[in-house]
Design an enzyme around this catalytic site. Sequence first.
Site, PDB file in Angstrom:
ATOM      1  N   ASP A   1      -4.295   3.756   2.601  1.00 23.73           N
ATOM      2  CA  ASP A   1      -5.540   3.394   2.951  1.00 23.73           C
ATOM      3  C   ASP A   1      -5.822   2.043   3.175  1.00 23.73           C
ATOM      4  OD1 ASP A   1      -4.987   2.182   0.373  1.00 23.73           O
ATOM      5  OD2 ASP A   1      -6.667   3.093  -0.699  1.00 23.73           O
TER       6      ASP A   1
ATOM      7  N   ASP B   1       0.768  -1.178   0.067  1.00 16.94           N
ATOM      8  CA  ASP B   1       0.143  -0.085  -0.028  1.00 16.94           C
ATOM      9  C   ASP B   1       0.712   1.343  -0.122  1.00 16.94           C
ATOM     10  OD1 ASP B   1      -1.963   2.178   0.621  1.00 16.94           O
ATOM     11  OD2 ASP B   1      -2.259   1.369   2.538  1.00 16.94           O
TER      12      ASP B   1
ATOM     13  N   GLU C   1      -7.644 -32.861 -20.806  1.00 16.36           N
ATOM     14  CA  GLU C   1      -8.436 -31.759 -21.209  1.00 16.36           C
ATOM     15  C   GLU C   1      -7.613 -30.406 -21.293  1.00 16.36           C
ATOM     16  OE1 GLU C   1     -11.521 -30.717 -21.992  1.00 16.36           O
ATOM     17  OE2 GLU C   1     -11.910 -32.861 -22.476  1.00 16.36           O
TER      18      GLU C   1
ATOM     19  N   HIS D   1      -4.480 -16.976  -5.463  1.00 15.36           N
ATOM     20  CA  HIS D   1      -5.405 -16.071  -4.625  1.00 15.36           C
ATOM     21  C   HIS D   1      -6.659 -16.892  -4.304  1.00 15.36           C
ATOM     22  CE1 HIS D   1      -6.638 -15.468  -8.798  1.00 15.36           C
ATOM     23  NE2 HIS D   1      -7.864 -15.090  -8.407  1.00 15.36           N
ATOM     24  N   ASP D   2      -6.929 -18.324  -5.098  1.00 14.41           N
ATOM     25  CA  ASP D   2      -8.030 -18.966  -4.867  1.00 14.41           C
ATOM     26  C   ASP D   2      -7.632 -20.304  -3.952  1.00 14.41           C
ATOM     27  OD1 ASP D   2      -9.655 -17.355  -6.240  1.00 14.41           O
ATOM     28  OD2 ASP D   2      -9.105 -18.408  -8.131  1.00 14.41           O
TER      29      ASP D   2
ATOM     30  N   ASP E   1      -9.124 -15.365 -17.236  1.00 12.10           N
ATOM     31  CA  ASP E   1      -9.802 -15.749 -16.085  1.00 12.10           C
ATOM     32  C   ASP E   1     -10.911 -16.770 -16.486  1.00 12.10           C
ATOM     33  OD1 ASP E   1     -10.532 -15.416 -13.218  1.00 12.10           O
ATOM     34  OD2 ASP E   1     -12.436 -14.759 -14.135  1.00 12.10           O
TER      35      ASP E   1
ATOM     36  N   ASN F   1      -0.506   4.448  -0.379  1.00 13.22           N
ATOM     37  CA  ASN F   1      -0.884   5.679   0.058  1.00 13.22           C
ATOM     38  C   ASN F   1      -1.629   5.557   1.421  1.00 13.22           C
ATOM     39  OD1 ASN F   1      -3.243   4.003  -0.892  1.00 13.22           O
ATOM     40  ND2 ASN F   1      -3.948   5.861  -2.052  1.00 13.22           N
TER      41      ASN F   1
ATOM     42  N   ASP G   1      -1.793  -1.305  -3.976  1.00 10.33           N
ATOM     43  CA  ASP G   1      -1.890  -0.392  -4.991  1.00 10.33           C
ATOM     44  C   ASP G   1      -0.831  -0.466  -6.175  1.00 10.33           C
ATOM     45  OD1 ASP G   1      -0.074   1.581  -3.980  1.00 10.33           O
ATOM     46  OD2 ASP G   1      -1.872   2.187  -2.724  1.00 10.33           O
TER      47      ASP G   1
ATOM     48  N   ASP H   1      -4.339  -9.410 -16.007  1.00 11.18           N
ATOM     49  CA  ASP H   1      -5.679 -10.560 -15.846  1.00 11.18           C
ATOM     50  C   ASP H   1      -6.665  -9.989 -16.794  1.00 11.18           C
ATOM     51  OD1 ASP H   1      -7.650 -12.265 -14.745  1.00 11.18           O
ATOM     52  OD2 ASP H   1      -6.267 -12.078 -12.971  1.00 11.18           O
TER      53      ASP H   1
HETATM   54  C1  GLC Z   1     -11.384 -16.860 -11.091  1.00  8.69           C
HETATM   55  C2  GLC Z   1     -10.517 -16.271 -10.075  1.00  8.69           C
HETATM   56  C3  GLC Z   1     -11.369 -16.054  -8.666  1.00  8.69           C
HETATM   57  C4  GLC Z   1     -12.705 -15.396  -9.202  1.00  8.69           C
HETATM   58  C5  GLC Z   1     -13.413 -16.181 -10.414  1.00  8.69           C
HETATM   59  C6  GLC Z   1     -14.538 -15.324 -10.850  1.00  8.69           C
HETATM   60  O1  GLC Z   1     -11.630 -18.326 -10.698  1.00  8.69           O
HETATM   61  O2  GLC Z   1      -9.352 -16.669 -10.163  1.00  8.69           O
HETATM   62  O3  GLC Z   1     -10.840 -15.272  -8.006  1.00  8.69           O
HETATM   63  O4  GLC Z   1     -13.553 -15.325  -8.076  1.00  8.69           O
HETATM   64  O5  GLC Z   1     -12.544 -16.453 -11.561  1.00  8.69           O
HETATM   65  O6  GLC Z   1     -14.277 -14.210 -11.743  1.00  8.69           O
END
Ligand code: GLC
Length: 567
Positions: free
Chosen positions: A51, A47, A296, A350-351, A226, A49, A55, A124
Amino acid sequence: MFRRFALLLLTLSFIFTAPQAIQAQSSNDPWWKHAVIYEIYPRSFQDSNGDGIGDLNGITSRLDYLKDLGIDAIWVTPFFPSPQIDFGYDVSDYTAVDPQFGTMADFDRLVNEAQKRNIRVIVDFVPNHTSDQHAWFKESRSSRDNPKRDWYVWRDGKRPGEPPNNWQSWFGHSAWQFDSTTDQYYYHHFYVQQPDLNWRNSQVQNAMYGVMRFWLKRGAAGFRIDAVSRLFEDPNLHDDPILPGHNAYGDPNIQHKYTDNLPEVHDILKEFRKIADSFPRNPVLISEADEPSIGELTKMYGKNNDEVQLPMDFQIADINKLSAREFRRLLEEVNNNPVGGQPHYFFSNHDQPRQWDRYGDGVHNDQIAKLMAALLLTTRATPQMYYGEEIGMKTTPPARKEDVQDPIGKIGWPEEKGRDGERTPMQWDSSKNAGFSSSNKPWLPVPPTATQVNVKTELRDPASTLNFYKKLISLRRTVPALRDGDQKMINFDEENVLAFVRKDAKTGDAVLVALNMTAENKTLKVDSSQLDLKAGTGKTLVPNTKTSIRLDNLTLKPFEVLIARVQ
Ligand code: GLC
């Protein structure tokens, strides 16, 4: 005057030479073949700034760290305007920057500063759905005859009060949302606030191709795409088959047969590739490819290698246990894929819960983190890291439902706690908020482990996970067998030791990698005659003691990583 001219020359020479300088590193191969890619979740990285939310300028300020780590490209998850229901994956404008992440000038500066350090920026791309606040959807929902009506998937209910069929959202409950403005349902594979675009509509296709061109022109080195396998749905709306049991949201399990992996996806991937290929500097396409099998997955390369260059291998990421046998089987399968596509591995993102605790046994987690690093960085593949894995950050899920930020954690609590645990702020040092932010309340709390597990502390410790990653990344770059070599699995019967040899045909350089996946000592006998290694001896690269080894008599300590030059 002369000074101004010299400055202009200097600027021009940067603009025209920087890309080639990056290219020159990687012989004739495209850059992404030898790159280490690093995923940044911008809310949580740095971060700038105060908040409480990371960023783009924060990322720029940490580029020297990434350069020192040995990173070649960063994939930055969505930073576009968004109501942030799905923390950026609900895009309301594809060609702008959300003010909470900065400005377009900040993006340009990130790309420029990264380029000075030979780091590329991968953007992304979220083609499956928009936010319900996107201008396109606002128009589409306004009336049945709006020109954008067909940009989304609208259908009548089966009967009054009943959705068109049994399709389920990936995030729980029906995938259809009734909209009283026009008395129809719209389809959303993810949250209600993420309506799916209708990819059968050519205007949608063209609009999204325009988005790709926009970012490529601004210097993006490619895209992570994505949820791409969900672009199309069965136009006849067949019900999905019901499977036994229920999911974390209490819905019956179903097979997403009519909404996932429809063959039409590949036509679109080919178009994406044509666009990427029409730009200089080999832009890369990385697909989120949580496919049901390696078969696949490898379809995503395209029959003629004309789709994505790097489909993310969820088969390997989802093994979720230290099983040499399973890793060997899947590594072999993808390594030998029929079109010769480049494998692309990762273990955290991140998932997914972080690998430190997903593979850790609760006692040897730091050693296991190093073992997983070796698996990621010594195999023949393009590796992808997730911020913080290099310091051994652990998953820190919220303790109370009221602290949850990720909506799926609210819907699925307590069985599904959501993805906050793997998105906590990067741990830079032991100062306030681990150096992530000066705010009194970062968007997610900084885990208590940050006092010990942080970049500053680990840089000083030669035995740290961070220094281990740095060492491996530098070996990948400098040892011909690890950079260019083929990969041959050996000792197929070993349950607990994954061993393979990388050999570079051009130089004859050969490296043995042996990973002991148990808490016990293991001995290993390598049959060097099968490997065309005459002496059957070697010298270790890791651990860095230059110890001589004999291939017919190797002893590995618990969770040991052995990397040795062999002959
Ligand atoms: C992908 C992203 C995930 C998001 C999902 C819907 O799986 O990695 O974080 O929630 O798509 O966009």
